[in-house]
Design a protein around this motif. Structure first.
Motif, PDB file in Angstrom:
ATOM      1  N   UNK A 230      -2.460   3.569  -0.679  1.00 42.62           N
ATOM      2  CA  UNK A 230      -2.813   4.964  -0.976  1.00 42.62           C
ATOM      3  C   UNK A 230      -1.461   5.339  -1.907  1.00 42.62           C
ATOM      4  N   UNK A 231      -0.307   5.178  -1.225  1.00 38.42           N
ATOM      5  CA  UNK A 231       0.934   5.844  -2.012  1.00 38.42           C
ATOM      6  C   UNK A 231       1.325   4.997  -2.878  1.00 38.42           C
ATOM      7  N   UNK A 232       1.054   3.893  -3.082  1.00 39.25           N
ATOM      8  CA  UNK A 232       1.247   2.912  -4.146  1.00 39.25           C
ATOM      9  C   UNK A 232       0.527   3.224  -5.324  1.00 39.25           C
ATOM     10  N   UNK A 233      -0.712   3.496  -5.184  1.00 39.17           N
ATOM     11  CA  UNK A 233      -1.672   3.800  -6.257  1.00 39.17           C
ATOM     12  C   UNK A 233      -1.255   5.200  -6.949  1.00 39.17           C
ATOM     13  N   UNK A 234      -0.985   6.077  -5.924  1.00 32.76           N
ATOM     14  CA  UNK A 234      -0.426   7.208  -6.320  1.00 32.76           C
ATOM     15  C   UNK A 234       0.799   7.394  -7.476  1.00 32.76           C
ATOM     16  N   UNK A 235       1.731   6.607  -6.849  1.00 32.34           N
ATOM     17  CA  UNK A 235       2.923   6.465  -7.746  1.00 32.34           C
ATOM     18  C   UNK A 235       2.853   5.709  -8.948  1.00 32.34           C
ATOM     19  N   UNK A 236       1.909   4.653  -8.739  1.00 29.52           N
ATOM     20  CA  UNK A 236       1.639   3.937 -10.144  1.00 29.52           C
ATOM     21  C   UNK A 236       0.810   4.684 -11.157  1.00 29.52           C
ATOM     22  N   UNK A 237      -0.030   5.184 -10.622  1.00 28.74           N
ATOM     23  CA  UNK A 237      -0.900   6.456 -11.406  1.00 28.74           C
ATOM     24  C   UNK A 237      -0.040   7.292 -12.055  1.00 28.74           C
TER      25      UNK A 237
END
Length: 211
Positions: free
Chosen positions: A67-74
């Motif tokens: 979830x944190x990975x997706x948030x940062x990439x987004x």
């Protein structure tokens, strides 16, 4: 006595579709190549790499969640989280194929009574495609960097998969396409085999191990 075989994924069980890149840098061995193949983002590959490499490293070590990975990439790439996941899923589906001949061989090892394991470096946005559901069903144990926080060639990741398989180092054979990882395994007492292609691998394993 050999009791288990432990396999790398990228460059061994899974191969790049582009045959020309199988012995060169490709998306399974280089994150920079992943950035060059990523579509649907309004940044150059070099910009994607520079802006996301730290997030990638943290994700591959399990220091941040999916979830944190997706948030940062987004946030970095200016694309929704749902779209980010779709883009990476499509990238790996489009550019990676299963090494079917090797996979059949691996399943054959299991029918002969050997334990089989996976030791793989993945980040949260590659795992969905590169660690298919059947791996969790077919293999006896898996050690995945983004889940367990251990990454080759750290000796701890080898010790962890050995513990999961309940075997001693000298009872295992580790198969990988990178010599540095094989060297790390051998220092612990594990046997190792490099994977370059199926023909080479099947020839070498039959010479070294009696079935």
């Amino acid at each position: 006595m050999i009791k288990a075989f432990i396999f790398d994924v990228g460059g061994v069980l899974l191969l790049p579709k582009d045959v020309k890149k199988r012995e060169e840098k490709n998306l399974l061995t280089s994150y920079k190549e992943v950035c060059f193949l990523l579509e649907g983002v309004d940044k150059t590959p070099d910009e994607i790499f520079k802006d996301t490499i730290d997030t990638y490293k943290k994700s591959s070590m399990g220091e941040i969640s999916k979830e944190e990975t997706l948030t940062l990439y987004s946030k970095i790439l200016g694309v929704s989280q749902k779209k980010i996941e779709e883009l990476f899923d499509n990238l790996y589906r489009k550019n990676v194929i299963e090494n079917e001949e090797l996979y059949k061989f691996v399943l054959g090892l299991k029918t002969r009574g050997y334990a089989i394991g996976v030791l793989s470096t993945q980040f949260h946005l590659s795992k969905n495609i590169l660690m298919p559901k059947k791996y969790y069903e077919d293999f006896d144990a898996l050690e995945i960097s983004c889940d367990d926080g251990l990454k080759k060639p750290d000796p701890k990741c080898f010790l962890s998969i050995l513990e999961k398989l309940n075997i001693k180092p000298e009872e295992s054979v580790f198969i990988d396409d990178k010599q540095e990882n094989l060297d790390a395994a051998e220092k612990l007492g594990m046997k190792s085999l490099i994977f370059k292609n199926n023909e080479q691998f099947f020839g070498d394993i039959k010479k070294q191990i009696s079935f």
